[in-house]
Design an enzyme around this catalytic site. Structure first.
Site, PDB file in Angstrom:
ATOM      1  CB  CYS A  87      93.086  58.037  36.530  1.00 57.33           C
ATOM      2  SG  CYS A  87      94.572  57.630  35.607  1.00 57.33           S
ATOM      3  CG  HIS A 199      91.792  53.422  37.646  1.00 63.80           C
ATOM      4  ND1 HIS A 199      90.956  54.117  36.807  1.00 63.80           N
ATOM      5  CD2 HIS A 199      93.045  53.712  37.241  1.00 63.80           C
ATOM      6  CE1 HIS A 199      91.675  54.798  35.918  1.00 63.80           C
ATOM      7  NE2 HIS A 199      92.948  54.565  36.166  1.00 63.80           N
ATOM      8  CD  GLU A 201      87.615  53.070  37.697  1.00 62.69           C
ATOM      9  OE1 GLU A 201      87.921  53.536  38.824  1.00 62.69           O
ATOM     10  OE2 GLU A 201      88.227  53.361  36.647  1.00 62.69           O
TER      11      GLU A 201
END
Lengths: 232, 735
Positions: A87, A199, A201
């Site tokens: 990002c 993302h 994560e």
């Protein structure tokens, strides 16, 4: 495999990446602060996390790209180290010239936080090493400036992930931000630097609704164990 | 003593002649202009709660879980295992009416710093919003501005916006409501107080330099009605810098790891004046401040402007003597200015100096608690007709399916996705149940546990019956927490009202507080703090009484939290709670389909609430259900439609009801605790046992399956709609 997560002022996914790498992936991880002039010896992968480094003032990633640590990451990448920008990290890598092209404001002009599907593309890179070409992953995005534009010199970037339907079809309906060629992630020519808007994560634990993000991170670990010691 | 010619009269400070006399009495001399300005802020309605305190004393504030109740920057509850949650809700209504983007953004910024001030890391934001009718272009401007302000600030600062609510009603056309709740988490050892103790200890101002923005925000903007000239109040709205706020959060949290810091306080409403006097008052000390040391944006600012500025992203830090270097160094690493502006004293006086020259010298207690308390006159509303009206007159709908689609596409009931997708609701990677659920659920990393969070408000019910409406609001929050498997623990509240000097408004206020107090006591959810926002009124048009409840619950095992979406074909659809008591009176059906806001508001049956809540919570924690939701606004069919729309597989259901009531009442009636649960066949026995143990009625009303929702009443098909058509209708309301 030693990871470093960079914290620029305004990074806000640094703690998330740190948690997932350390607690879920189970690899050693440390923070790297923006004033650092070197990537610590023994580091295999540097992660530039999401967030709003320097408040996204000027342009997203523009100020962070000029910090000492970004220069150190450039040296690290030149030496074959793995670099993953997520990002805002992707935006910084583009601003720093480690990846070609740029990320401009979404075509609908608003911030979007939602799960999307992406399709694995191109030649395997360390971050897609354990994934099959054409495979579809589900990951969340959360950005206002994720509309990828390739460089104006006509060079074609190496696309690693494209936005797609759950079944893997490409199309405007599945492109959340207007990115050219539905680009969600690209790598540099050598393949050791990747930038991605989704993302990983945020979808590394089933309690949060999915684990596909783990597969990207696990790929880097697998690649490092199988290939990495020989260098790129 | 220095004086400033800028403010001459008490009126300009927002005070009355009587209050001015009171100040002279307490000071034993007339205040100078700077002092009068400081009193104007601290004795404003916004800061002093002078019209509300008398009533607020009724609220239950104690409980075994409460570590810190009202009066501090945020309430704190004990979660066990050495963990605590800090939370508070605050309004930013007036600034948002004048400048929606920055008004909403700085509302987020302010509440984050309140949570930070008690030593907690902010982990979640929720917003409760009210606007007029979206067809009005001015309302549309306010709505999109507020959403974008919340999005810009919350996303950038890296705290997820995980929930909230929004309603549209003409009552808010001129006065939108923007209430923001923040929740933080901390170890109990880290609890910090906004206290200045230890004479001689240094006082720092950390963060942004002080500018001319927000002067008179608390006194003249937030503590009086809006009027025609309010465009001129725009300079009284502050501009937010979420980047600096992020640094402030990280810098302060790092600072709290050492014992160099004694107290923290946000510089919010009433700026330095409030932060300095509040911290000194809590510590029973005084403070000596040299305004020359205050970093400022412009060089020619007057002491008056410095003391009254509401510039954002500033914190007051009370340090420990001898730790100056450590404090300054830590903040410097976070690229923050930390300027020592004075010290704690033991004379219980707030003393403001410009170098050697004393500019103001005021007893601390006089500023913070010297304001008069008003027992304002109250009068029941003259027109109570709407309250008694019945729904017998309205025609029964020809096509219940059409009515359902119309209801679903109304802005008050439709999907809020187009709003919450603009909010980062995932950062922090703790959000287990995302916006759209009955309540947000956040896990607590390293444990199986989590927090359930919700905000609720219902101006329509409170206008019809303030006391019952307020009680129903608390009950609705309670149901939402139970519907995700949480145990309700405590509440914070934001009481939004019109002009308190109007006896009918004050009557409603008093009734609301009474209803809320009873409900919180009955449901064992003490009030740990909150905020009162009066003067939500433009000319003679005031808002509906709108108490907003923010409730925090504890979830034992977050892996068991179900969504509301239908999961598996063949699952039984059960209804638990007060199954047959729903009415059309005071319902969204009457409001949306017939333009009627009327009817008696039902009284909360607390026994039924507790039983149904316990049944739902236990069914979830015993892993007996596949989905759960509370049936609230719009009644049974809205809840069923939401379950279909939230189903990953697009599953519908078939309901078979036996009932002699009007079909619209059956389908869209509201009232009482009702939970809609889907349960696999082999778990039905578990539910039967739970029903017996909790003495809560449970009834099977249908089966999950197919791709449409069908309702049969007494064997006759009365409603049929495909799940995609329900999704489409839900998606149309806010586009």
């Amino acid at each position: 495999m030693q990871f470093c997560v960079v914290t620029y002022p305004g990074s806000n996914c640094d703690r998330d990446c740190y948690h997932v790498i350390g607690e879920v992936l189970g690899e050693p991880v440390r923070y790297l602060r923006h004033w650092a002039e070197h990537v610590p010896r023994g580091t295999s992968c540097v992660v530039l996390p999401g967030g709003f480094s320097y408040g996204d003032y000027l342009r997203p990633g523009a100020i962070a790209a000029r910090m000492p640590v970004t220069g150190a990451i450039e040296d690290f990448a030149a030496g074959g180290g793995l670099v993953l920008g997520i990002c805002n990290g992707f935006q910084i890598l583009c601003e720093a010239g480690l990846l070609p092209g740029s990320l401009i404001v979404n075509d609908h002009l608003a911030f979007s936080c939602l799960p999307v599907h992406v399709r694995v593309e191109g030649d395997p890179s360390p971050f897609t090493h354990s994934l099959k070409q054409g495979e579809v992953l589900r990951m969340p995005i959360a950005h206002r400036d994720g509309n990828y534009r390739p460089p104006s010199d006509g060079a074609q970037p190496q696309v690693a992930l494209r936005y797609c339907s759950p079944a893997g079809e490409l199309g405007e309906d599945y492109n959340p931000n207007g990115s050219q060629y539905s680009t969600a992630a690209i790598t540099n020519e050598r393949g050791n630097v990747m930038g991605m808007m989704p993302h990983p994560e945020r979808c590394a634990e089933s309690i949060l609704g999915g684990e596909d993000g783990m597969r990207v991170l696990q790929s880097a670990v697998d690649w490092w164990k199988e290939v990495g010691s020989y260098g790129i | 003593m220095g004086s400033e010619p800028r403010m001459a009269s008490w009126e300009e400070a927002g005070l009355t002649a009587k209050e001015y006399d009171e100040i002279c009495e307490q000071l034993r001399r007339p205040p100078n202009a700077l002092e009068l300005g400081m009193y104007g802020l601290m004795w404003s309605e916004h800061c002093s709660y002078k019209s509300s305190l008398l009533h607020l004393e009724q609220l239950p504030t104690e409980g075994e879980r409460v570590l810190q109740g009202p009066g501090e920057n945020a309430g704190i509850i004990d979660l066990g295992d050495g963990l605590a949650a800090a939370f508070r809700i605050e309004s930013h209504n007036h600034p948002s009416a004048v400048e929606p983007v920055q008004g909403a953004a700085t509302g987020v910024g302010g509440i984050l710093r309140d949570i930070l001030a008690v030593g907690a890391r902010p982990i979640a934001l929720l917003d409760s919003l009210r606007f007029g009718n979206l067809h009005d272009s001015r309302v549309e401007h306010l709505f999109s501005g507020v959403v974008s302000g919340i999005s810009q600030y919350g996303n950038s600062v890296g705290v997820p916006t995980v929930g909230g609510e929004v309603y549209f009603d003409d009552a808010y056309a001129d006065n939108p409501l923007v209430n923001v709740m923040c929740v933080g988490i901390m170890s109990t050892e880290q609890l910090t107080r906004g206290t200045a103790v230890g004479p001689g200890n240094p006082v720092y101002i950390v963060g942004a330099p002080t500018g001319r923005d927000g002067i008179h925000g608390a006194s003249l903007l937030a503590s009086r009605q809006l009027g025609d000239g309010d465009g001129d109040m725009r300079p009284a709205v502050q501009v937010g810098d979420p980047f600096r706020e992020k640094l402030l959060i990280e810098g302060c949290l790092e600072m709290l790891q050492s014992d160099a810091v004694i107290g923290l306080n946000d510089l919010g409403a009433a700026g330095l004046t409030s932060a300095a006097s509040e911290t000194a008052a809590r510590g029973g000390t005084g403070m000596d401040i040299d305004i020359r040391a205050v970093p400022r944006r412009e060089s020619d600012m007057t002491p008056y402007e410095i003391m009254l500025s509401e510039s954002q992203e500033r914190m007051l830090v009370i340090g420990r003597r001898g730790c100056e270097e450590e404090i300054e160094e830590t903040f410097r690493r976070w690229e923050l200015d930390a300027a020592c502006i004075g010290k704690v004293t033991n004379d219980e006086v707030l003393s403001i100096r410009d170098g050697e020259r004393i500019l103001a010298h005021i007893p601390v207690q006089s500023l913070t608690s010297g304001a008069p308390r008003y027992d304002r006159p109250t009068r029941p509303p003259s027109d109570c007709a709407a309250r008694e009206a019945g729904a017998e007159e309205i025609p029964i709908p020809h096509d219940a399916g059409d009515a359902l689609l119309q209801m679903l596409s109304h802005p008050n009931l439709c999907s809020r996705r187009s709003i919450y997708r603009q909010y980062d609701h995932m950062v922090g990677i703790d959000t287990v149940l995302t916006p759209g659920a009955d309540a947000a659920v956040l896990r607590i990393k390293g444990t199986e546990r989590g927090l359930a969070l919700v905000t609720d408000g219902n101006g329509m019910l409170c206008r019809l019956d303030p006391e019952r409406g307020a009680a129903q609001t608390v009950a609705e929050s309670y149901r939402n927490i139970c519907a995700v498997g949480g145990e309700p623990l405590a509440v914070t509240n934001c009481l939004n009202f019109a002009d308190p000097e109007h006896p009918e408004v004050m009557h409603a206020f008093q009734q609301v507080v009474q209803g809320m107090a009873r409900a919180c006591r009955e449901l064992n959810t003490p009030v740990t703090g909150g905020n009162v926002s009066f003067y939500n009124q433009t000319l003679d048009r005031g808002i509906a009484p709108t108490p907003v409840i923010g409730m925090v619950g504890s979830v034992d095992d977050v892996s068991r939290c179900p969504g509301r979406g239908f999961q598996r074909p063949g699952d039984a659809v059960l209804m638990a709670g007060q199954i047959n008591t729903a009415k059309l009176a005071a319902s969204q059906y009457l409001n949306i389909m017939h333009g009627l806001q009327e009817g008696p508001v039902p009284e909360v049956d607390y026994d039924a609430e507790r039983r149904a809540g316990e049944l739902c919570r236990r069914a979830i924690m015993e892993d007996a259900v596949h989905s759960a939701t509370d049936i609230s606004d719009g009644g049974l069919m809205i809840a069923v439609s939401e379950c279909g729309a939230a189903s990953d597989e697009g599953l519908g259901c078939r309901l078979d009801l036996t009932d002699s009531r009007r079909p619209d009442e059956l389908l869209f009636g509201e009232g009482g605790p009702r939970y809609l649960l889907t349960v696999p066949e082999d778990q039905i026995d578990t539910l039967v046992c739970l029903a017996r143990e909790t003495q809560c009625p449970v009834e099977r009303i249908g089966t999950v399956g197919g791709s449409e929702v069908q309702v049969h009443v007494n064997g006759e098909l009365i409603l049929r709609a495909s799940v995609p058509s329900l999704c489409r209708a839900r998606g149309e309301g806010l586009t």
